[in-house]
Every structure is written in structure tokens, then in C-alpha cells.
Design an enzyme around this catalytic site. Structure first.
Site, short mmCIF file in Angstrom:
data_model
loop_
_atom_site.label_atom_id
_atom_site.label_comp_id
_atom_site.label_asym_id
_atom_site.label_seq_id
_atom_site.Cartn_x
_atom_site.Cartn_y
_atom_site.Cartn_z
N ASP A 268 46.68 47.27 38.15
CA ASP A 268 45.79 46.78 39.30
C ASP A 268 44.74 47.77 39.47
O ASP A 268 45.02 48.89 40.02
CB ASP A 268 46.41 46.45 40.41
CG ASP A 268 45.55 45.83 41.58
OD1 ASP A 268 44.33 45.86 41.44
OD2 ASP A 268 46.22 45.36 42.63
N TYR B 108 49.42 47.14 46.89
CA TYR B 108 48.98 46.01 47.69
C TYR B 108 50.50 45.25 48.25
O TYR B 108 51.07 44.93 47.28
CB TYR B 108 48.09 45.04 46.79
CG TYR B 108 47.66 44.02 47.72
CD1 TYR B 108 47.01 44.09 48.93
CD2 TYR B 108 47.86 42.79 46.99
CE1 TYR B 108 46.73 42.91 49.55
CE2 TYR B 108 47.39 41.69 47.67
CZ TYR B 108 46.82 41.72 49.10
OH TYR B 108 46.44 40.85 49.70
N ARG C 89 38.39 22.85 33.85
CA ARG C 89 39.48 23.47 33.83
C ARG C 89 40.00 24.34 32.45
O ARG C 89 40.79 25.34 32.59
CB ARG C 89 40.69 22.67 34.46
CG ARG C 89 42.04 23.51 34.48
CD ARG C 89 43.04 22.75 35.38
NE ARG C 89 43.02 21.59 35.04
CZ ARG C 89 43.65 20.98 34.26
NH1 ARG C 89 44.53 21.45 33.29
NH2 ARG C 89 43.92 19.56 34.20
N LYS D 76 36.92 42.00 45.79
CA LYS D 76 36.49 43.62 46.34
C LYS D 76 35.21 44.07 45.61
O LYS D 76 34.10 43.56 45.91
CB LYS D 76 37.81 44.28 46.00
CG LYS D 76 38.96 43.88 46.56
CD LYS D 76 39.28 43.37 47.88
CE LYS D 76 40.54 42.60 47.97
NZ LYS D 76 40.62 41.84 49.20
N1 PLP Z 1 45.22 43.96 44.63
C1 PLP Z 1 44.72 44.78 45.57
C2 PLP Z 1 44.42 46.32 45.43
C3 PLP Z 1 44.11 44.16 46.82
O1 PLP Z 1 43.40 44.88 47.72
C4 PLP Z 1 44.18 42.71 46.81
C5 PLP Z 1 43.65 42.21 48.16
O2 PLP Z 1 43.62 42.78 49.05
C6 PLP Z 1 44.73 42.02 45.83
C7 PLP Z 1 45.20 42.48 44.77
C8 PLP Z 1 44.87 40.52 46.01
O3 PLP Z 1 43.53 39.93 45.88
P1 PLP Z 1 43.00 38.60 46.17
O4 PLP Z 1 43.14 38.87 47.90
O5 PLP Z 1 41.63 38.41 45.71
O6 PLP Z 1 44.09 37.49 45.92
#
Ligand code: PLP
Length: 376
Positions: A175, A103, A48, A200
Site C-alpha cells: 500500500d 490503515y 464493466r 488520496k
Molecule cells: N490505504 C490507505 C493508506 C488509506 O489511507 C485508505 C483510506 O483512508 C485506504 C487504503 C482505503 O482507501 P479508500 O478509502 O479509497 O477505499
């Protein structure tokens, strides 16, 4: 010799195992590490705290994003990474800006969390620099943006918003999941923290869940708090996921450049047929000029189309698809189609006729022909 990002990625920073010469790094499954005769630790003590496999993945992404070599932290998911930033940046009484389009699960979480902890979380159209300026308050600690942003592919001017955030003493976190370091390196535009859902494009094969943060600087109180929270709360990336992520990042440039080329071509061909297309690479996109300035080598593998009619018509079109897979998520080698209106529910910015498309590595004509027959 300064190596280019494609080289750094393909070789995972010239990885050669010191003990064996293996050019693929071993997967370190150990959760605990022995001390020497004097009860000292030579490296990590416990998984961890640190694991060599996730540290390797962190170093690769830090290099690709242009952060300091130790400037990345991996997490168990993109959400674990993103929420760590909010919790470290904001205390009760503070104010945070989130994008009106982005998101949806993160925006929904931030609003729930903010209401519970007394942090004012305000959704702003971050493509409108004047709106961001107007929203900033003395209590603003965090400006969160996503560009290009789900599911309408809004593009935010990183440099302009970075300047505003800096002037207000707020952290700018981006992001960059859909841009990837292939197309945008937000730190070069003034961002403080870059976030990825590694689930992704970085992983790239729809077979791992992970998240990443990269800091422009590691000598900040914010970064120390984030690192401490990951250690204490334990949302670390597992060793198998770390290995898959390392492997995925080796082909990042080849995959993403091809996916973007196919997306650009599909967008143009669909628009030519009169379909309403949202894609930052089209001159018709409202922020195309900003995208052309801050994105390199293309505009990404994500686009959305509006096919007209109601939600039932959109769902029927998805039902007719034989190549596009109806599934959530994005950034894998297989093309996915999603009806965000159904998934996000009330309050979504996605119109009922919108289909979100994540372009994979299939032949462009198969993807195009399948779409054409499905939306006819
Ligand atoms: N940010 C974006 C643009 C996403 O498309 C996603 C997931 O769909 C996330 C954050 C969240 O990521 P995770 O599903 O790996 O927790």
C-alpha cells in the site's frame, strides 16, 4: 527519448484526442458500445469490461510506478483494490501477513475475512525484518505492507521484505498510498503489486473515491485472477472519477513535493519546540535510515504529533484549530487533522494524545501558527 515521470504525469502521457486534437481527454460516459455489421466489437463492449477514461488513468499510473503499460487496474475505491488482492492471493488454509501498524480498516477487514474463509491473517511488525522472516510459513501466500504506515508512519524496508517474500513463494503487495510514486516506486524495490487509494494523493482534491493496483508483471496467475474478479464483480472506477483522477495526476509532482517540503519543515519546527513528532524525514524517526534509502525527493506529506495528556486534551486541541480541518482522509490540497484514537477505537496502535496531520498546500506559517496556538 525516455521521458521523466514529471513529464509523463503533466501531459497524462501526451494525451491528444485523435478525433479533435483536444489536449484534455473526453469523458466517456457510454455504458455500451455498438458492434459492426459483422457483429464484431472494435473496442470495449460494455463499461464493466473497460472504459477508455479509466484505461487512460491506468496507463498514466502504470508509467509512474514503472509497471508494464497495461499493468494497472482501477477500482471503485482503495478498499476494492486492496481486498481484490487478498481474495485472489489466498485460499482457505493459506496464511497472510498484514502490518501491525497500517490503515486500520484494511487490517480489520482482513482479519474478519480471514476468520470467515479459513485464511490465517497474522499482524506482524513489518519494520522488523527478522519478525517478518519468523512469521513466514509454507502456507504464506501474501505479505501485505504499507510504508510509510498510518498513523505512526512506520517505514518498512521494501527490498529486504521483497527478498523474504520471494524466497517463501509469497506475493509482496505494498500500500503505497502515502508514499505516492513521487517518493517511492515499490516495484523497483522488488514488490509484486502496488496499491493506492486514489482517493488520496493521486486524485489530490478530496473529490473522488478510487483505488488502483499496479503489477510488476501481468503474466501471472494472480494478476489474471484480479483482472477477472474486477470484471466479474464490477467494482470499476466511474468515468467522472477517472477524469478527475487523470486531472489530479497531472499535478501530482507539484503538489506532493510541496506538501512534503512543508511537512518536513513543520516536523522540524515542532520538534524544535519540544513536541513529540513522528515523521520519517526526521533523524529521530526509528526507520529514518531505511526511509532515506528507499524514498526519493522527500518523505511525504503525512506526520503525527503527540501532544501529551489524554484523548480529551487532544480533542480540545483539535477544537481550537482554525486552519487545519478536522476530517478523516488525507492527501488533499487542504490540511486535515484527525484523532485516530477516537476513529479506530479499541486495539488501535494510536496513542490517545496523537494527532494525525495531512499537510495540504496552505502557507506553512499559517499551519504552524495554528498548531502552536491549538496545542499550547
Ligand atoms: N490505504 C490507505 C493508506 C488509506 O489511507 C485508505 C483510506 O483512508 C485506504 C487504503 C482505503 O482507501 P479508500 O478509502 O479509497 O477505499
Amino acid at each position: 527519448m525516455t521521458l521523466r515521470p514529471e513529464t509523463l504525469a503533466a501531459q497524462a502521457l501526451h494525451a491528444i484526442d485523435a478525433e479533435t486534437g483536444a489536449i484534455v481527454p473526453p469523458i466517456q460516459m457510454a455504458t455500451t458500445f455498438a458492434r459492426d455489421g459483422a457483429y464484431r466489437l472494435a473496442g470495449p463492449g460494455y463499461a464493466r469490461d473497460e472504459n477508455p477514461t479509466f484505461v487512460h488513468a491506468e496507463r498514466v499510473l502504470a508509467a509512474l510506478e514503472g509497471g508494464p503499460p497495461n499493468g494497472a487496474l482501477s477500482f471503485a475505491s482503495g478498499m476494492a483494490a486492496a481486498t481484490a488482492v487478498f481474495r485472489a492471493a489466498c485460499a482457505p488454509g493459506d496464511h497472510a501477513i498484514v502490518p501491525r501498524v497500517g490503515y486500520f480498516a484494511l487490517r480489520a477487514w482482513a482479519q474478519k475475512w480471514g476468520a470467515r474463509w479459513g485464511v490465517a491473517v497474522e499482524a506482524v511488525d513489518t519494520t522488523d525484518v527478522a519478525a517478518v522472516r519468523a512469521a513466514l510459513r509454507p502456507a504464506t501466500r501474501l505479505v501485505w505492507i504499507e510504508t510509510p504506515a498510518n498513523p505512526l508512519w512506520d517505514v518498512t524496508d521494501l527490498a529486504a521484505v521483497a527478498e523474504l517474500a520471494r524466497g517463501a513463494g509469497a506475493t509482496l503487495a505494498v500500500d503505497s498510498t502515502c508514499a505516492t510514486p513521487v517518493h517511492t516506486r515499490p516495484i523497483a524495490h522488488g514488490a509484486d503489486v502496488v496499491m493506492h487509494s486514489a482517493t488520496k494523493y493521486l486524485g489530490g482534491h478530496s473529490d473522488l473515491l478510487g483505488g488502483m493496483l499496479v503489477a510488476a508483471r501481468t503474466d501471472t496467475e494472480l494478476w489474471a485472477r484480479i483482472a477477472e474478479a474486477r470484471h466479474d464483480e464490477g467494482a470499476v472506477l466511474g468515468p467522472l472519477e477517472s477524469f478527475l483522477l487523470l486531472r489530479g495526476m497531472r499535478t501530482l509532482f507539484a503538489r506532493v513535493e510541496r506538501q512534503s517540503r512543508t511537512a518536513q519543515s513543520l516536523a522540524a519546527r515542532l520538534a524544535e519546540r519540544g513536541v513529540r513528532v513522528r515523521y520519517p524525514g526526521l533523524a529521530s524517526h526509528p526507520q529514518h535510515a531505511v526511509a532515506a534509502r528507499q524514498m526519493e525527493r522527500g518523505f511525504g506529506g503525512m506526520l503525527s504529533i503527540e501532544i501529551g495528556g489524554d484523548a480529551a486534551r487532544a480533542l480540545a486541541a483539535i477544537g481550537r484549530m482554525r486552519v487545519w480541518v478536522p476530517a478523516t482522509s488525507l492527501g488533499g490540497v487542504e490540511s486535515l487533522v484527525e484523532h485516530r484514537f477516537t476513529v479506530e477505537g479499541p486495539g488501535t496502535p494510536a496513542p490517545p494524545d496523537l494527532l494525525r496531520l495531512s499537510v495540504g498546500l496552505e502557507h506553512e506559517d499559517d499551519l504552524f501558527e495554528d498548531l502552536v496556538q491549538a496545542i499550547a
